[in-house]
Design an enzyme around this catalytic site. Structure first.
Site, PDB file in Angstrom:
ATOM      1  N   GLU A   1      11.874  -1.518   4.558  1.00 42.37           N
ATOM      2  CA  GLU A   1      11.610  -0.079   4.615  1.00 42.37           C
ATOM      3  C   GLU A   1      12.830   0.704   4.119  1.00 42.37           C
ATOM      4  O   GLU A   1      13.975   0.258   4.289  1.00 42.37           O
ATOM      5  CB  GLU A   1      11.286   0.354   6.050  1.00 42.37           C
ATOM      6  CG  GLU A   1       9.910  -0.049   6.538  1.00 42.37           C
ATOM      7  CD  GLU A   1       8.788   0.762   5.913  1.00 42.37           C
ATOM      8  OE1 GLU A   1       9.081   1.731   5.181  1.00 42.37           O
ATOM      9  OE2 GLU A   1       7.624   0.408   6.150  1.00 42.37           O
TER      10      GLU A   1
ATOM     11  N   ASP B   1       0.844  -1.201   0.000  1.00 41.37           N
ATOM     12  CA  ASP B   1       0.000   0.000   0.000  1.00 41.37           C
ATOM     13  C   ASP B   1       0.874   1.244   0.000  1.00 41.37           C
ATOM     14  O   ASP B   1       2.000   1.242   0.508  1.00 41.37           O
ATOM     15  CB  ASP B   1      -0.968  -0.002   1.176  1.00 41.37           C
ATOM     16  CG  ASP B   1      -0.280   0.027   2.539  1.00 41.37           C
ATOM     17  OD1 ASP B   1       0.711  -0.704   2.703  1.00 41.37           O
ATOM     18  OD2 ASP B   1      -0.736   0.782   3.427  1.00 41.37           O
TER      19      ASP B   1
ATOM     20  N   GLU C   1      -0.014  -0.796   5.929  1.00 45.02           N
ATOM     21  CA  GLU C   1       1.039  -0.129   6.701  1.00 45.02           C
ATOM     22  C   GLU C   1       0.860   1.378   6.707  1.00 45.02           C
ATOM     23  O   GLU C   1       1.148   2.037   7.715  1.00 45.02           O
ATOM     24  CB  GLU C   1       2.409  -0.507   6.123  1.00 45.02           C
ATOM     25  CG  GLU C   1       3.570  -0.270   7.072  1.00 45.02           C
ATOM     26  CD  GLU C   1       4.157   1.128   6.994  1.00 45.02           C
ATOM     27  OE1 GLU C   1       4.969   1.477   7.863  1.00 45.02           O
ATOM     28  OE2 GLU C   1       3.804   1.882   6.060  1.00 45.02           O
TER      29      GLU C   1
ATOM     30  N   HIS D   1       6.924   9.516  -0.036  1.00 44.70           N
ATOM     31  CA  HIS D   1       5.730  10.309   0.239  1.00 44.70           C
ATOM     32  C   HIS D   1       5.738  11.664  -0.479  1.00 44.70           C
ATOM     33  O   HIS D   1       4.842  12.480  -0.249  1.00 44.70           O
ATOM     34  CB  HIS D   1       5.511  10.529   1.735  1.00 44.70           C
ATOM     35  CG  HIS D   1       5.187   9.281   2.500  1.00 44.70           C
ATOM     36  ND1 HIS D   1       4.518   9.292   3.702  1.00 44.70           N
ATOM     37  CD2 HIS D   1       5.435   7.980   2.230  1.00 44.70           C
ATOM     38  CE1 HIS D   1       4.377   8.055   4.146  1.00 44.70           C
ATOM     39  NE2 HIS D   1       4.929   7.234   3.259  1.00 44.70           N
TER      40      HIS D   1
END
Length: 386
Positions: free
Chosen positions: A169, A74, A140, A358
């Site tokens: 990550e 996700d 997540e 992001h």
């Protein structure tokens, strides 16, 4: 069977799996894992008040040692697609970089470990000398309720036992090989509500102002450092994030005042210990007619650390060999799903460089995908003595 990490990353990025949508990403992984001999299961979890979430669990091999890779497909929303140099779900390559939401966080990491695992299997008769697994969630970036925590419980209930786990990550701040996360600080979000009695400011004896009591509580909580940190952790820190009264009038004493804060804490504290401290401070500040109460947000977590030892050293040495730099062993940053995995086996985090995660134009150098795959491949080989 072998796989190209760049092609795999592109295929995953082209799946618009914005939390909590699966978007085709888990199906794309399943389509590669099954032909390689992995047993694959897709599991959906639900809970009232939260979206249903699809997850994937895959394993090849039935014996120990069991090396698990954990991650999430996700992604956060791309925002205004018009601000991107290339479509956020196009997976285009330009100037040696692959653009798209999730390239860094963390579809690229998943693709690299998958490619490395497939190459390892192809070079070793199609089976590991132990077991390799994938634990992939679609929750997540969301509330983290119907994802990793429940998938771990589900797998453990079926008798699955992991020896070590790597979370993919984006752990590196500047360049591939900078940092391994060997733990994380704990996180505690609290809400202090102080109930008073509304009244006219000209008649304070007929009211009970909750604001001075809330200010006193927050001042006492932040009066001195929680600790000085230690060899593996930064000092614990408390940050006031909101003070709300909801009173636009200057001649009215309000009924209620609410303060919110978060504590990021190291292993010198526990959730229970901090809660006891907060509640003790709140009780000490109470006055006649003014009653503080404390509540806690969902999802608070304990600190944890995978202490340096053979597993961590093997990974650090392998990274240094391939990337040319010795990684820092760090517990910095926010939380991740490693906070759930640590209850089942030792866990570390190592993936791509996180500078653009992001952000608009999230992207990864193609060379980093190739290098990370090489690191993961060598880690897998050494783990199984190949």
């Amino acid at each position: 069977m072998s796989a190209d990490p760049v092609a795999l990353t592109r295929a995953l990025v082209q799946c618009p799996s914005v939390t909590p949508e699966e978007g085709g990403a888990l199906a794309a992984l399943e389509a590669v894992l099954r032909p390689a001999g992995f047993a694959v299961e897709r599991v959906t979890f639900s809970e009232p008040g939260t979206p249903d979430v699809e997850n994937l669990y895959a394993r090849i091999g039935v014996e120990a040692p069991y090396l698990l890779f954990a991650g999430h497909t996700d992604v956060v929303p791309p925002g205004d697609a018009g601000r991107w140099s290339h479509g956020p779900f196009a997976g285009e390559i330009s100037g040696g970089e692959l653009y798209g939401r999730g390239t860094v966080d963390m579809k690229g990491g998943i693709a690299c470990f998958l490619a490395a695992a497939l190459d390892h299997l192809a070079a070793n008769g199609g089976r590991p000398k132990g077991s390799i697994g994938f634990l992939i969630t679609g929750d997540e970036e969301g509330p983290s309720v119907n994802g990793t925590v429940k998938l771990l419980e589900w797998a453990h209930g079926r008798g699955e036992r992991f020896d070590h786990c790597i979370v993919g990550e984006p752990s590196n701040p500047e360049a591939l090989g900078d940092m391994i996360k060997i733990g994380r600080r704990g996180s505690l979000s609290a809400i202090v509500t102080v109930e008073g009695r509304q009244g006219h400011v000209a008649y304070p004896d007929r009211a009970a102002n909750p604001i001075p009591v809330l200010v006193d509580i927050l001042a006492r909580l932040t009066a001195k450092p929680l600790d000085a940190g230690n060899a593996h952790f930064q000092p614990s820190n408390i940050e006031i994030t909101s003070v709300d009264v909801g009173n636009a009038a200057t001649n009215v004493i309000p009924q209620r005042a609410v303060g919110r804060f978060n504590i990021r804490f190291n292993d010198e504290h526990t959730l229970d210990g901090l809660k006891s401290w907060i509640e003790g401070v709140a009780a000490a500040c109470a006055k006649p007619g003014i009653a503080p109460s404390v509540a806690y947000a969902r999802g608070n977590s304990q600190s944890f650390i995978t202490k340096p030892g053979p597993f961590v050293e093997m990974i650090a040495a392998t990274i240094a060999e391939v990337a040319g730099r010795r990684p820092e062993l760090s517990t910095s940053g926010g939380t991740s799903d490693a906070r759930f995995i640590k209850d089942y086996c030792p866990v570390i985090e190592f993936g791509l460089v996180g500078q653009t995660m992001h952000a608009v134009d999230e992207r990864v150098p193609v060379a980093d995908l190739v290098a990370l795959t090489a690191i993961y491949r060598r880690i897998i080989d050494r783990y199984f003595g190949a």
